[in-house]
Motif scaffolding. Structure first.
Motif, PDB file in Angstrom:
ATOM      1  N   UNK A 125       0.826  -1.208   0.000  1.00  0.00           N
ATOM      2  CA  UNK A 125       0.000   0.000   0.000  1.00  0.00           C
ATOM      3  C   UNK A 125       0.862   1.260   0.000  1.00  0.00           C
ATOM      4  N   UNK A 126       1.958   1.247   0.733  1.00  0.00           N
ATOM      5  CA  UNK A 126       2.877   2.385   0.758  1.00  0.00           C
ATOM      6  C   UNK A 126       3.474   2.623  -0.625  1.00  0.00           C
ATOM      7  N   UNK A 127       3.872   1.566  -1.281  1.00  0.00           N
ATOM      8  CA  UNK A 127       4.441   1.682  -2.627  1.00  0.00           C
ATOM      9  C   UNK A 127       3.383   2.190  -3.605  1.00  0.00           C
ATOM     10  N   UNK A 128       2.182   1.670  -3.526  1.00  0.00           N
ATOM     11  CA  UNK A 128       1.093   2.106  -4.413  1.00  0.00           C
ATOM     12  C   UNK A 128       0.861   3.606  -4.251  1.00  0.00           C
ATOM     13  N   UNK A 129       0.789   4.074  -3.020  1.00  0.00           N
ATOM     14  CA  UNK A 129       0.566   5.508  -2.771  1.00  0.00           C
ATOM     15  C   UNK A 129       1.714   6.350  -3.326  1.00  0.00           C
ATOM     16  N   UNK A 130       2.944   5.908  -3.118  1.00  0.00           N
ATOM     17  CA  UNK A 130       4.108   6.643  -3.628  1.00  0.00           C
ATOM     18  C   UNK A 130       4.059   6.739  -5.156  1.00  0.00           C
ATOM     19  N   UNK A 131       3.783   5.633  -5.801  1.00  0.00           N
ATOM     20  CA  UNK A 131       3.709   5.650  -7.261  1.00  0.00           C
ATOM     21  C   UNK A 131       2.576   6.568  -7.714  1.00  0.00           C
ATOM     22  N   UNK A 132       1.406   6.412  -7.122  1.00  0.00           N
ATOM     23  CA  UNK A 132       0.242   7.208  -7.506  1.00  0.00           C
ATOM     24  C   UNK A 132       0.530   8.708  -7.366  1.00  0.00           C
ATOM     25  N   UNK A 133       1.241   9.085  -6.310  1.00  0.00           N
ATOM     26  CA  UNK A 133       1.590  10.485  -6.082  1.00  0.00           C
ATOM     27  C   UNK A 133       2.537  11.029  -7.146  1.00  0.00           C
ATOM     28  N   UNK A 134       3.246  10.165  -7.828  1.00  0.00           N
ATOM     29  CA  UNK A 134       4.279  10.632  -8.769  1.00  0.00           C
ATOM     30  C   UNK A 134       3.946  10.457 -10.246  1.00  0.00           C
ATOM     31  N   UNK A 135       2.915   9.724 -10.587  1.00  0.00           N
ATOM     32  CA  UNK A 135       2.608   9.481 -12.003  1.00  0.00           C
ATOM     33  C   UNK A 135       2.350  10.792 -12.742  1.00  0.00           C
ATOM     34  N   UNK A 136       1.460  11.616 -12.241  1.00  0.00           N
ATOM     35  CA  UNK A 136       1.137  12.885 -12.924  1.00  0.00           C
ATOM     36  C   UNK A 136       2.341  13.801 -12.985  1.00  0.00           C
ATOM     37  N   UNK A 137       3.103  13.849 -11.902  1.00  0.00           N
ATOM     38  CA  UNK A 137       4.304  14.692 -11.889  1.00  0.00           C
ATOM     39  C   UNK A 137       5.268  14.257 -12.991  1.00  0.00           C
ATOM     40  N   UNK A 138       5.484  12.958 -13.098  1.00  0.00           N
ATOM     41  CA  UNK A 138       6.423  12.444 -14.100  1.00  0.00           C
ATOM     42  C   UNK A 138       5.921  12.758 -15.509  1.00  0.00           C
ATOM     43  N   UNK A 139       4.627  12.556 -15.736  1.00  0.00           N
ATOM     44  CA  UNK A 139       4.093  12.789 -17.087  1.00  0.00           C
ATOM     45  C   UNK A 139       3.932  14.270 -17.400  1.00  0.00           C
ATOM     46  N   UNK A 140       3.283  15.010 -16.515  1.00  0.00           N
ATOM     47  CA  UNK A 140       2.933  16.396 -16.817  1.00  0.00           C
ATOM     48  C   UNK A 140       4.079  17.370 -16.567  1.00  0.00           C
ATOM     49  N   UNK A 141       4.698  17.291 -15.422  1.00  0.00           N
ATOM     50  CA  UNK A 141       5.739  18.255 -15.063  1.00  0.00           C
ATOM     51  C   UNK A 141       7.100  17.900 -15.654  1.00  0.00           C
ATOM     52  N   UNK A 142       7.436  16.614 -15.643  1.00  0.00           N
ATOM     53  CA  UNK A 142       8.764  16.189 -16.095  1.00  0.00           C
ATOM     54  C   UNK A 142       8.778  15.705 -17.540  1.00  0.00           C
ATOM     55  N   UNK A 143       7.609  15.678 -18.168  1.00  0.00           N
ATOM     56  CA  UNK A 143       7.467  15.372 -19.610  1.00  0.00           C
ATOM     57  C   UNK A 143       8.004  13.998 -19.995  1.00  0.00           C
ATOM     58  N   UNK A 144       7.762  13.000 -19.126  1.00  0.00           N
ATOM     59  CA  UNK A 144       8.233  11.644 -19.398  1.00  0.00           C
ATOM     60  C   UNK A 144       7.043  10.682 -19.383  1.00  0.00           C
ATOM     61  N   UNK A 145       6.340  10.638 -20.505  1.00  0.00           N
ATOM     62  CA  UNK A 145       5.166   9.767 -20.621  1.00  0.00           C
ATOM     63  C   UNK A 145       5.551   8.295 -20.522  1.00  0.00           C
ATOM     64  N   UNK A 146       6.734   7.943 -21.011  1.00  0.00           N
ATOM     65  CA  UNK A 146       7.176   6.548 -20.944  1.00  0.00           C
ATOM     66  C   UNK A 146       7.320   6.061 -19.515  1.00  0.00           C
ATOM     67  N   UNK A 147       7.959   6.860 -18.675  1.00  0.00           N
ATOM     68  CA  UNK A 147       8.116   6.462 -17.277  1.00  0.00           C
ATOM     69  C   UNK A 147       6.777   6.499 -16.550  1.00  0.00           C
ATOM     70  N   UNK A 148       5.910   7.473 -16.889  1.00  0.00           N
ATOM     71  CA  UNK A 148       4.575   7.519 -16.268  1.00  0.00           C
ATOM     72  C   UNK A 148       3.805   6.246 -16.596  1.00  0.00           C
ATOM     73  N   UNK A 149       3.886   5.798 -17.833  1.00  0.00           N
ATOM     74  CA  UNK A 149       3.217   4.555 -18.232  1.00  0.00           C
ATOM     75  C   UNK A 149       3.837   3.362 -17.508  1.00  0.00           C
ATOM     76  N   UNK A 150       5.158   3.343 -17.417  1.00  0.00           N
ATOM     77  CA  UNK A 150       5.863   2.287 -16.694  1.00  0.00           C
ATOM     78  C   UNK A 150       5.398   2.241 -15.237  1.00  0.00           C
ATOM     79  N   UNK A 151       5.332   3.415 -14.593  1.00  0.00           N
ATOM     80  CA  UNK A 151       4.897   3.484 -13.202  1.00  0.00           C
ATOM     81  C   UNK A 151       3.465   3.001 -13.029  1.00  0.00           C
ATOM     82  N   UNK A 152       2.617   3.341 -13.986  1.00  0.00           N
ATOM     83  CA  UNK A 152       1.228   2.879 -13.926  1.00  0.00           C
ATOM     84  C   UNK A 152       1.173   1.357 -13.949  1.00  0.00           C
TER      85      UNK A 152
END
Length: 158
Positions: free
Chosen positions: A112-139
């Motif tokens: 659950x801790x890992x799920x929350x950490x990933x969920x908190x970072x998906x949008x940041x990685x895709x939208x702010x850091x412009x890395x759709x590939x890593x956002x998809x990987x994290x998902x």
């Protein structure tokens, strides 16, 4: 060699930092799942022994994938126990008994801790850091953890 994949050097560093923490979490969870597999006792030993083995093999695969993703964005993956313990969100300490219930509850909290950490970072990685590939990987990794958490949760449900 210079990594030129259409993501700025600064953004790739931030993505790598996020992934390094996830890698540490995965490695600590892998180790804790191995401990459960090795030390479990009780009437359901055989079934849970195999269950934890399946889980640690999956987590080992996640660990390798995260480390390789760090390399794909142009950085080196942490790889020492010291680094993992400095980066992880999880505690390596285990306070329960050697029962399937106690191990399952502890591992569920970690998933659950890992799920929350990933969920908190998906949008940041895709939208702010412009890395759709890593956002998809994290998902994808998050969905794997969600399934494992569901299995653990169903095991200890009353």
């Amino acid at each position: 060699m210079n990594t030129n994949i259409g993501i700025s050097k600064e953004h790739r560093q931030e993505v790598s930092d996020i992934l390094a923490k996830l890698l540490a979490d995965e490695f600590v969870l892998y180790t804790k799942t191995l401990k459960a597999h090795w030390n479990l006792e009780g009437h359901d030993f055989h079934t849970k022994h195999l269950f934890f083995e399946e889980h640690y093999n999956d987590i080992k695969r996640f660990t390798d994938s995260v480390a390789e993703r760090i390399r794909k964005v142009g950085h080196y993956a942490p790889g020492t126990l010291k680094e993992f313990l400095e980066l992880t969100h999880l505690s390596e300490k285990y306070k329960g008994d050697n029962t399937s219930h106690d191990y399952t509850a502890t591992l569920l909290d970690d998933h659950d801790t890992i799920i929350k950490y990933i969920r908190e970072n998906i949008s940041k990685v895709e939208d702010d850091l412009k890395d759709a590939g890593t956002a998809d990987f994290l998902t994808g990794i998050m969905m794997e953890h969600e399934e494992m958490a569901w299995m653990l949760r169903a095991t200890i449900a009353k």
